[in-house]
Design a protein around this motif. Structure first.
Motif, PDB file in Angstrom:
ATOM      1  N   HIS A  49      40.428  25.268  55.155  1.00  0.00           N
ATOM      2  CA  HIS A  49      40.005  26.456  54.401  1.00  0.00           C
ATOM      3  C   HIS A  49      40.947  27.628  54.671  1.00  0.00           C
ATOM      4  O   HIS A  49      41.258  28.397  53.757  1.00  0.00           O
ATOM      5  CB  HIS A  49      38.565  26.817  54.758  1.00  0.00           C
ATOM      6  N   TYR A  52      43.975  27.095  52.555  1.00  0.00           N
ATOM      7  CA  TYR A  52      43.637  27.445  51.176  1.00  0.00           C
ATOM      8  C   TYR A  52      43.623  28.965  50.988  1.00  0.00           C
ATOM      9  O   TYR A  52      44.192  29.481  50.038  1.00  0.00           O
ATOM     10  CB  TYR A  52      42.286  26.840  50.807  1.00  0.00           C
ATOM     11  N   ALA A  56      46.680  28.985  47.959  1.00  0.00           N
ATOM     12  CA  ALA A  56      46.140  28.863  46.601  1.00  0.00           C
ATOM     13  C   ALA A  56      45.108  29.934  46.274  1.00  0.00           C
ATOM     14  O   ALA A  56      45.048  30.411  45.137  1.00  0.00           O
ATOM     15  CB  ALA A  56      45.525  27.479  46.404  1.00  0.00           C
ATOM     16  N   ALA A  57      44.308  30.349  47.232  1.00  0.00           N
ATOM     17  CA  ALA A  57      43.283  31.372  46.957  1.00  0.00           C
ATOM     18  C   ALA A  57      43.914  32.685  46.530  1.00  0.00           C
ATOM     19  O   ALA A  57      43.398  33.369  45.642  1.00  0.00           O
ATOM     20  CB  ALA A  57      42.392  31.583  48.184  1.00  0.00           C
ATOM     21  N   GLU A  65      47.536  30.994  39.418  1.00  0.00           N
ATOM     22  CA  GLU A  65      47.426  29.568  39.712  1.00  0.00           C
ATOM     23  C   GLU A  65      48.031  28.749  38.566  1.00  0.00           C
ATOM     24  O   GLU A  65      48.073  29.198  37.426  1.00  0.00           O
ATOM     25  CB  GLU A  65      45.965  29.154  39.945  1.00  0.00           C
TER      26      GLU A  65
END
Length: 69
Positions: A49, A52, A56-57, A65
């Motif tokens: 997490h 991420y 990407a977050a 994205e």
């Protein structure tokens, strides 16, 4: 962080010397991990997490994205 996630608020990890102490996402990830561990009702963040949140977050939060994968 838990309240934000429960309210479907996009969360990402970023750096800003004006709002933090450095540019290193790894260091900021460690700080986020520690704060969530110490905060009452904190959200448990695991390694996947954190990766991420640091990658990407941030792209998703900025609308950058890729959809052609």
């Amino acid at each position: 962080m838990r309240r934000h996630i429960q309210a479907d608020v996009r969360c990402a990890l970023g750096t800003d010397v004006g709002g933090g102490t450095g540019f290193g996402l790894l260091k900021e990830g460690l700080q986020a991990y520690m704060m969530q561990r110490l905060a009452p009702g904190g959200f448990p963040i695991g390694p996947a997490h954190l990766l991420y949140l640091a990658t990407a977050a941030g792209a998703e939060a900025l609308g950058l994205e890729r959809h052609d994968r």
